[in-house]
Design an enzyme around this catalytic site. Sequence first.
Site, PDB file in Angstrom:
ATOM      1  N   VAL A  12       0.835  -1.206   0.000  1.00  0.00           N
ATOM      2  CA  VAL A  12       0.000   0.000   0.000  1.00  0.00           C
ATOM      3  C   VAL A  12       0.872   1.259   0.000  1.00  0.00           C
ATOM      4  CG1 VAL A  12      -1.689   1.353   1.321  1.00  0.00           C
ATOM      5  CG2 VAL A  12      -1.967  -1.126   1.146  1.00  0.00           C
ATOM      6  N   ASP A  56      13.662  -0.976  12.139  1.00  0.00           N
ATOM      7  CA  ASP A  56      12.493  -1.634  12.694  1.00  0.00           C
ATOM      8  C   ASP A  56      11.799  -0.656  13.646  1.00  0.00           C
ATOM      9  OD1 ASP A  56      10.776  -3.338  14.348  1.00  0.00           O
ATOM     10  OD2 ASP A  56      11.819  -4.992  13.356  1.00  0.00           O
ATOM     11  N   LYS A  91       4.642  -6.050  18.219  1.00  0.00           N
ATOM     12  CA  LYS A  91       5.465  -4.903  18.608  1.00  0.00           C
ATOM     13  C   LYS A  91       5.341  -3.742  17.612  1.00  0.00           C
ATOM     14  CE  LYS A  91       8.968  -7.258  21.400  1.00  0.00           C
ATOM     15  NZ  LYS A  91      10.395  -7.614  21.488  1.00  0.00           N
ATOM     16  N   ASN A  99       6.474   4.537  19.538  1.00  0.00           N
ATOM     17  CA  ASN A  99       7.697   5.179  19.032  1.00  0.00           C
ATOM     18  C   ASN A  99       7.387   6.259  17.993  1.00  0.00           C
ATOM     19  OD1 ASN A  99       9.478   3.774  20.622  1.00  0.00           O
ATOM     20  ND2 ASN A  99       9.926   2.204  19.093  1.00  0.00           N
ATOM     21  N   GLY A 102       5.693   9.196  19.625  1.00  0.00           N
ATOM     22  CA  GLY A 102       6.710   9.976  20.342  1.00  0.00           C
ATOM     23  C   GLY A 102       7.473  10.877  19.388  1.00  0.00           C
ATOM     24  N   TYR A 145      -2.261  -9.306  15.660  1.00  0.00           N
ATOM     25  CA  TYR A 145      -2.497  -8.264  14.657  1.00  0.00           C
ATOM     26  C   TYR A 145      -3.668  -7.377  15.067  1.00  0.00           C
ATOM     27  CZ  TYR A 145      -3.468  -6.146  10.065  1.00  0.00           C
ATOM     28  OH  TYR A 145      -3.690  -5.271   9.026  1.00  0.00           O
ATOM     29  N   LYS A 149      -3.491  -3.608  16.643  1.00  0.00           N
ATOM     30  CA  LYS A 149      -4.061  -2.453  15.930  1.00  0.00           C
ATOM     31  C   LYS A 149      -5.072  -1.716  16.823  1.00  0.00           C
ATOM     32  CE  LYS A 149      -2.225  -2.633  11.677  1.00  0.00           C
ATOM     33  NZ  LYS A 149      -1.450  -1.545  11.053  1.00  0.00           N
ATOM     34  N   THR A 175      -7.597  -4.548   0.469  1.00  0.00           N
ATOM     35  CA  THR A 175      -7.104  -3.777  -0.668  1.00  0.00           C
ATOM     36  C   THR A 175      -6.234  -4.691  -1.523  1.00  0.00           C
ATOM     37  OG1 THR A 175      -7.240  -1.709   0.543  1.00  0.00           O
ATOM     38  CG2 THR A 175      -5.643  -1.792  -1.248  1.00  0.00           C
TER      39      THR A 175
HETATM   40  N1  LIG Z   1      -3.636  -4.381   2.216  1.00  0.00           N
HETATM   41  C1  LIG Z   1      -4.721  -4.435   2.949  1.00  0.00           C
HETATM   42  O1  LIG Z   1      -5.721  -4.980   2.507  1.00  0.00           O
HETATM   43  C2  LIG Z   1      -4.761  -3.796   4.315  1.00  0.00           C
HETATM   44  C3  LIG Z   1      -5.980  -3.852   5.014  1.00  0.00           C
HETATM   45  C4  LIG Z   1      -6.037  -3.287   6.282  1.00  0.00           C
HETATM   46  C5  LIG Z   1      -4.939  -2.644   6.816  1.00  0.00           C
HETATM   47  N2  LIG Z   1      -3.777  -2.603   6.118  1.00  0.00           N
HETATM   48  C6  LIG Z   1      -2.650  -1.949   6.769  1.00  0.00           C
HETATM   49  O2  LIG Z   1      -1.885  -1.201   5.847  1.00  0.00           O
HETATM   50  C7  LIG Z   1      -0.508  -1.306   6.175  1.00  0.00           C
HETATM   51  C8  LIG Z   1       0.271  -1.776   4.972  1.00  0.00           C
HETATM   52  O3  LIG Z   1      -0.187  -3.059   4.568  1.00  0.00           O
HETATM   53  P1  LIG Z   1       0.245  -3.737   3.202  1.00  0.00           P
HETATM   54  O4  LIG Z   1      -0.912  -4.505   2.707  1.00  0.00           O
HETATM   55  O5  LIG Z   1       0.862  -2.746   2.312  1.00  0.00           O
HETATM   56  O6  LIG Z   1       1.310  -4.805   3.730  1.00  0.00           O
HETATM   57  P2  LIG Z   1       2.873  -4.967   3.410  1.00  0.00           P
HETATM   58  O7  LIG Z   1       3.337  -6.152   4.159  1.00  0.00           O
HETATM   59  O8  LIG Z   1       3.093  -4.963   1.938  1.00  0.00           O
HETATM   60  O9  LIG Z   1       3.484  -3.634   3.999  1.00  0.00           O
HETATM   61  C9  LIG Z   1       3.909  -3.503   5.346  1.00  0.00           C
HETATM   62  C10 LIG Z   1       5.313  -2.928   5.346  1.00  0.00           C
HETATM   63  O10 LIG Z   1       5.724  -2.733   6.697  1.00  0.00           O
HETATM   64  C11 LIG Z   1       7.045  -3.235   6.835  1.00  0.00           C
HETATM   65  N3  LIG Z   1       7.208  -3.647   8.233  1.00  0.00           N
HETATM   66  C12 LIG Z   1       6.603  -4.676   8.882  1.00  0.00           C
HETATM   67  N4  LIG Z   1       6.984  -4.727  10.161  1.00  0.00           N
HETATM   68  C13 LIG Z   1       7.850  -3.693  10.347  1.00  0.00           C
HETATM   69  C14 LIG Z   1       8.590  -3.229  11.447  1.00  0.00           C
HETATM   70  N5  LIG Z   1       8.513  -3.836  12.639  1.00  0.00           N
HETATM   71  N6  LIG Z   1       9.403  -2.151  11.287  1.00  0.00           N
HETATM   72  C15 LIG Z   1       9.508  -1.535  10.079  1.00  0.00           C
HETATM   73  N7  LIG Z   1       8.820  -1.940   8.979  1.00  0.00           N
HETATM   74  C16 LIG Z   1       8.000  -3.008   9.118  1.00  0.00           C
HETATM   75  C17 LIG Z   1       7.138  -4.388   5.867  1.00  0.00           C
HETATM   76  O11 LIG Z   1       8.474  -4.730   5.521  1.00  0.00           O
HETATM   77  C18 LIG Z   1       6.335  -3.862   4.684  1.00  0.00           C
HETATM   78  O12 LIG Z   1       7.142  -3.137   3.773  1.00  0.00           O
HETATM   79  C19 LIG Z   1      -0.398  -2.243   7.373  1.00  0.00           C
HETATM   80  O13 LIG Z   1      -0.309  -1.470   8.555  1.00  0.00           O
HETATM   81  C20 LIG Z   1      -1.701  -2.987   7.360  1.00  0.00           C
HETATM   82  O14 LIG Z   1      -2.101  -3.379   8.641  1.00  0.00           O
HETATM   83  C21 LIG Z   1      -3.672  -3.165   4.875  1.00  0.00           C
END
Ligand SMILES: NC(=O)c1ccc[n+]([C@@H]2O[C@H](COP(=O)([O-])OP(=O)(O)OC[C@H]3O[C@@H](n4cnc5c(N)ncnc54)[C@H](O)[C@@H]3O)[C@@H](O)[C@H]2O)c1
Length: 309
Positions: A12, A56, A91, A99, A102, A145, A149, A175
Site C-alpha cells: 500500500v 524496525d 510490537k 515510538n 513519540g 495483529y 491495531k 485492498t
Molecule cells: N492491504 C490491505 O488490505 C490492508 C488492510 C487493512 C490494513 N492494512 C494496513 O496497511 C498497512 C500496509 O499493509 P500492506 O498490505 O501494504 O502490507 P505490506 O506487508 O506490503 O506492507 C507492510 C510494510 O511494513 C514493513 N514492516 C513490517 N513490520 C515492520 C517493522 N517492525 N518495522 C519496520 N517496517 C515493518 C514491511 O516490511 C512492509 O514493507 C499495514 O499497517 C496494514 O495493517 C492493509
Amino acid sequence: MNILITGGAGFVCSHLADTLFDKKHDLILLDNLLTGNKKNVEHLLNHKNVKFIKHDVQDHIEISEEIDFIFHFASAASPIAYQENPVNTLKAGSIGTINTLGLAKVKNADYLLASTSEIYGDPEISPQSEDYWGNVNPNGERSMYDEAKRFAEAATATYSRTYNLQTKIVRIFNTYGPRMQLNDGRVVTNFIVQALNGKDITIYGDGSQTRSFSYVQDTVNGIVALMESEHNEVFNIGNPIEITINELASKIIELTNSNSKLINKDLPQDDPKQRKPDISKAKTLLNWEPKVRLEDGLTKTIDWVSSQL
Ligand SMILES: NC(=O)c1ccc[n+]([C@@H]2O[C@H](COP(=O)([O-])OP(=O)(O)OC[C@H]3O[C@@H](n4cnc5c(N)ncnc54)[C@H](O)[C@@H]3O)[C@@H](O)[C@H]2O)c1
C-alpha cells in the site's frame, strides 16, 4: 511537506509514496523489509527528495530532518505474514505506534495511523460503521495483529488527547492491486496465481463468506483525502461492494481464461463470515468514494502478477 512513511516499501505504501511524490512532497521511507521489498519503491529512490531508511519501528527512531507528517503503516498485514512474525507484528502495532507517536510529539508532526477492518473482528453487524466497537477474540490466532491495531488506535487517541497532537486513523478494508506479495496467502493473489498456473483454486470453507475489495489506488486516494482534510478522526476506507469468495474465484477464472477447478478446505480460526465497510462518513466528509470496478482492478492485478511469474 517532509513526510515520514513507516512500512514505506510495502504494497500500500509504495502506491501512497507514488501519489505523495507526484504531489511534490519530500519523503522518508522507513522499513525493515520484513514483508516489503525495496523493488516496490526503487523507481523513487534515485530522486534526491526521497530517502530510504532500513529500520524496525520497535526500536527507537532517530531522524535528524524536520518532519511535518507521519504515516505509521509498518506491520505485517496478511494472516500468513503476521502469524509467521507474531511478535514483530505485536510490537510494530504497540511499541512501533508509541515510538512513532513519540516522534510526532518531538517533531510537532501530524500523524496518520493505518488501522484495519480487522479491529471489527467477526462483526455482528453489516456494514460496519466507524462507531461499531467490534467483536474480537482478544487472545485468538489473529490477536497479535487485530489487538495490536486496537491498542495502536488507543495509543493514537491517548497521545492526541494528552499532547494535543493532530492525529487521524484510517481503517483500511481489503485492498488489492499490483505489488502485493504473491506468496502471503491473500485471497486475490492466491486465486490469480493458481488460475494462471492452471492449478486448483483453494476455497476455505464453502466459499459463501463475503469480502469487499478495494483497488489500491482507490484506497490511497482515500488516505490522501483524509491526510489533506481537517478531520482528525477515524475513517473507514474500502469498497462496500460485496462479493462471495466463490464469485471472486469464478471472476478470476473467467478473466484469466483458466481451466482451474475449485476445491474446498477447512476455514481457518476466526475467519470472519462477512466484511463490508460503511463508507458514508468518508463520502460525506472527505468527498471520497472508490471508482475502480472490480473487473478493471483485477485485470490490472492479473497483468502485474503474470509479469512476475
Ligand atoms: N492491504 C490491505 O488490505 C490492508 C488492510 C487493512 C490494513 N492494512 C494496513 O496497511 C498497512 C500496509 O499493509 P500492506 O498490505 O501494504 O502490507 P505490506 O506487508 O506490503 O506492507 C507492510 C510494510 O511494513 C514493513 N514492516 C513490517 N513490520 C515492520 C517493522 N517492525 N518495522 C519496520 N517496517 C515493518 C514491511 O516490511 C512492509 O514493507 C499495514 O499497517 C496494514 O495493517 C492493509
